[in-house]
Enzyme design. Sequence first.
Site, PDB file in Angstrom:
ATOM      1  N   LYS A  58      -9.405  13.575   3.917  1.00 16.41           N
ATOM      2  CA  LYS A  58      -8.493  12.431   3.942  1.00 16.41           C
ATOM      3  C   LYS A  58      -7.633  12.598   5.185  1.00 16.41           C
ATOM      4  CE  LYS A  58      -6.981  13.735  -0.199  1.00 16.41           C
ATOM      5  NZ  LYS A  58      -6.916  12.482  -0.933  1.00 16.41           N
ATOM      6  N   ARG A  59      -6.904  11.566   5.578  1.00 19.50           N
ATOM      7  CA  ARG A  59      -6.024  11.730   6.727  1.00 19.50           C
ATOM      8  C   ARG A  59      -5.068  12.898   6.509  1.00 19.50           C
ATOM      9  NH1 ARG A  59      -6.092   7.904  11.061  1.00 19.50           N
ATOM     10  NH2 ARG A  59      -4.278   9.097  11.736  1.00 19.50           N
ATOM     11  N   HIS A  69       0.799  -1.227   0.000  1.00 21.00           N
ATOM     12  CA  HIS A  69       0.000   0.000   0.000  1.00 21.00           C
ATOM     13  C   HIS A  69       0.828   1.271   0.000  1.00 21.00           C
ATOM     14  CE1 HIS A  69      -4.196  -1.344   0.569  1.00 21.00           C
ATOM     15  NE2 HIS A  69      -3.633  -2.413   1.102  1.00 21.00           N
ATOM     16  N   LYS A  71     -14.582   8.297  -5.168  1.00 19.40           N
ATOM     17  CA  LYS A  71     -15.907   8.600  -4.605  1.00 19.40           C
ATOM     18  C   LYS A  71     -16.374   9.981  -5.055  1.00 19.40           C
ATOM     19  CE  LYS A  71     -14.336   6.229  -0.423  1.00 19.40           C
ATOM     20  NZ  LYS A  71     -13.754   6.571   0.899  1.00 19.40           N
ATOM     21  N   LYS A 110       0.027  14.308   1.566  1.00 20.92           N
ATOM     22  CA  LYS A 110      -1.270  14.632   0.973  1.00 20.92           C
ATOM     23  C   LYS A 110      -1.430  16.142   0.769  1.00 20.92           C
ATOM     24  CE  LYS A 110      -3.625  10.532   2.920  1.00 20.92           C
ATOM     25  NZ  LYS A 110      -4.366   9.920   1.803  1.00 20.92           N
ATOM     26  N   THR A 130      -8.674   6.519  -2.780  1.00 25.42           N
ATOM     27  CA  THR A 130     -10.000   6.017  -3.138  1.00 25.42           C
ATOM     28  C   THR A 130     -11.021   7.142  -2.973  1.00 25.42           C
ATOM     29  OG1 THR A 130     -10.203   5.161  -0.883  1.00 25.42           O
ATOM     30  CG2 THR A 130      -9.636   3.587  -2.629  1.00 25.42           C
TER      31      THR A 130
HETATM   32  C1  LIG Z   1     -12.449   6.946   1.246  1.00 22.04           C
HETATM   33  C2  LIG Z   1     -12.076   7.310   2.629  1.00 22.04           C
HETATM   34  C3  LIG Z   1     -10.731   7.538   2.954  1.00 22.04           C
HETATM   35  C4  LIG Z   1      -9.625   7.486   1.936  1.00 22.04           C
HETATM   36  O1  LIG Z   1      -9.478   8.777   1.371  1.00 22.04           O
HETATM   37  P1  LIG Z   1      -8.197   9.142   0.476  1.00 22.04           P
HETATM   38  O2  LIG Z   1      -8.545  10.498  -0.056  1.00 22.04           O
HETATM   39  O3  LIG Z   1      -8.127   8.122  -0.608  1.00 22.04           O
HETATM   40  O4  LIG Z   1      -7.027   9.147   1.370  1.00 22.04           O
HETATM   41  C5  LIG Z   1     -10.425   7.865   4.260  1.00 22.04           C
HETATM   42  N1  LIG Z   1     -11.376   7.973   5.201  1.00 22.04           N
HETATM   43  C6  LIG Z   1     -12.681   7.787   4.917  1.00 22.04           C
HETATM   44  C7  LIG Z   1     -13.685   7.935   5.996  1.00 22.04           C
HETATM   45  C8  LIG Z   1     -13.072   7.434   3.633  1.00 22.04           C
HETATM   46  O5  LIG Z   1     -14.361   7.224   3.371  1.00 22.04           O
END
Ligand SMILES: *Cc1c(COP(=O)(O)O)cnc(C)c1O
Length: 819
Positions: A554-555, A363, A666, A560, A662
């Site tokens: 995101k985190r 990952h 979305k 990032k 991911t």
């Molecule tokens: C999809 C999702 C993530 C991943 O987000 P990234 O932008 O790909 O880092 C993290 N936390 C939650 C709650 C999510 O639904």
Amino acid sequence: MTKNGQTQQFDKAAFKAAVEKHLTTTYATTLANATPRSWYLAMGRALAEFTTTNLLETEKTLAEEKARSVNYLSLEFLIGRLTGNNLISMGLYENVSQAMEEMGLNLTDLLEEERDPALGNGGLGRLAACFMDSLAAQEYPAVGYGLHYEYGLFRQSFVDGRQEEAPDAWRGAEGYPWEVLRPELTQQVNLYGHVEAYTDENGTACRRWVPALTVEGVAWDLPIVGYGNKSVYPLRLWECRSTAPFNLARFNDGDYVGAQFPALEAGNVTKVLYPNDNHDQGKALRLMQQYFHCACSVADILRRHHAAGHTIEELAKLETIQLNDTHPTIAIPELMRILLDEYKLGWDAAWEIASNTFAYTNHTLLPEALETWSEALIQAMLPRHMEIIFEINHRFLQVVEAKWPGNNSIKRKLSIIEEGPQRMVRMANLCVVSTYAVNGVAALHSELVKRDLFPEFNELFPGRLTNVTNGVTPRRWIKYCNPGLSALITEKVGEDWPAHLEKIAELEQFATDADFQKRYMAVKKENKQRLADWVEENMGIELDTNAIFDIQIKRLHEYKRQHLNLLHILSLYHRLLNDPTFDMHPRVFFFGAKAAPGYALAKDIIFAINKVAEKVNNDPRLGGKLKVVFVPDYRVSLAEILFPAADVSEQISTAGKEASGTGNMKFAMNGALTIGTMDGANVEMREEVGDDNIFIFGLLVDEVQQLKQEGYDPYRYYQADSVLRAALDLLDTDEFTPGQPGQLSAIRANLLDGGDPYLVLADFADYVKTHEKIDAEYRDQKTWARKAILNTALMSKFSSDRSIRDYANNIWKLDPVNR
Ligand SMILES: *Cc1c(COP(=O)(O)O)cnc(C)c1O
């Protein structure tokens, strides 16, 4: 599956009676006194009666059919709330809504009573949850194995702009209505002790582990309900309990409290989820969690295998074990130990089975996230496993020697053991050596795994390193979270799309249809209003839904680059106040992010964004053009409101650092346009939607590497770009922290004197320019609508159903079993 997706026989009167029965007998509440929470719990229990029955029947069918299964091992499953999603998968949403209505209750309100099970940190854990959903939807036989943390990811609040963490007791006092205890699946797990040599009855020299401590693993099953079918797979979460409540010898010595110490300690193994994302901390308790998870899971896989009547030699034929990152790697030496010491197989026979059973998903390439464990720690906690790791390495290094005779530097590089002041075990190397497949999570990432991380392994084991691009489940991330868009899609392409996302491509023909554009944008507006209402109610900030909703959730991590986003906001602030010719469409910048509690700079960035928000949201000079909203406690249930409301999706990691992402998928499915770097799955999203329908900026992977090699100097950019300079210098003033200058300077210092490790300044100018393009294009709502529709229409590749089919066809060799 019937026409409206209903798969479940539903007797409304019986269901209502079951809810009332649980209310009164399970939760000891009277109808008159019941709170919304007890109604939600009772409804959950009544629904879980269906899923538990189907879970047991699915288990039985699969054992009888002698089906090959995948076992998905992950330390994290960020599943989010189950009730609404399960109702959709069961095809019972409308029925149950009506039943509850007849009892005077509103289903939507009841669903809000559920606390998210946050048994994961971010993308990696959410991926595991989407994958379980897709396995069940497509009926690929599967068991998810995880840990039953008493406390999930911490709850976040802001106190004067700073992150505070509170424990997340996700099950509440009453327990979680969807989970069911499986007492007959309890396992014993050994720890510590030493290894003995002995000679068995045949005169063979053998080794055995004499542990010093034993704990118990009890299984909790959560139902993973197949969308539109009758299969229910278990997400099996292990809870650690101490077996012997005390050490008898010490008890008899009169040391009552001391005698209970091992028990108290063991009771802590599954107490709490480690809150680090993309960072390895190397703590002993974490290794204990990992081993506990693996020992319980491997033992359960073997139990199932034998219960179905198979021999140990058939293990790799019937079971495959997917390791979600290196976190469950210790399962490999654990299976070897069982095969060698308990089944008494020879090394080669044991290795043949184990190395054909495991596959590994990488990952990350970030060095700080690649797990290593000190030999001393493993030696103490798992002495037999350490011996086995040494033996695996010894045999592996002979293979390396045969390929590159006398080349000690290659040996040093590939060795599972890293030499140094204290020797370390490299878990990723152990995985690559011991598995039959290794995959990255997006095309670019998988290429970098081969080219930069494991080039020699790729030569040594041709074909082992592959790619499976991540995906997300369209059930939760479109159908459930965006009912307005879902209705529109169904009207145009029919109702099959949640299980067959390819169908969504048929929307492409409506991208230029004026009426469809209007309705699509009306849905977006409603979703923006839903988010605006949430913000107003929970944060007291008023928002205008005519503004561009620009979202980064995101985190919090330097790679990032939330601080790149912040610098852009500061530049807009500066220009609005200082450049009378500057004009911009009103914009709201949303953030949602948790920082690992020990990650100081990440917490500084949260603080800075909150302080800037405080100022800009209340500065009349800005004429309402600029708002900043940092939603607290970002989690799946909040994500479900945020993704559908976005106009712009921020995917701005330094190229080469984000393995896939991911969240990017979305957003795009829900009609946001991406501003992003050529990183992770952004690259493949661009391929799908075309360059005109995504805003790409910034350095490419090779340019990043080259710039670093040449010697990157952030001051060069600082001096050359007056807008950037103004933005950075604002961080050294008291503009956002009145009377207290310097509170935000750590970020500026990191970007200048700290060398700007993630090239924020190098990408700044292009980022700003690309945002100007977004501003201009948003003003043409027809063009914007067309592009947004195309994003929805062209995202079918990123369904996790496709990811799972890739795994099933190319790695696991798994066939569906339809019930
Ligand atoms: C999809 C999702 C993530 C991943 O987000 P990234 O932008 O790909 O880092 C993290 N936390 C939650 C709650 C999510 O639904």
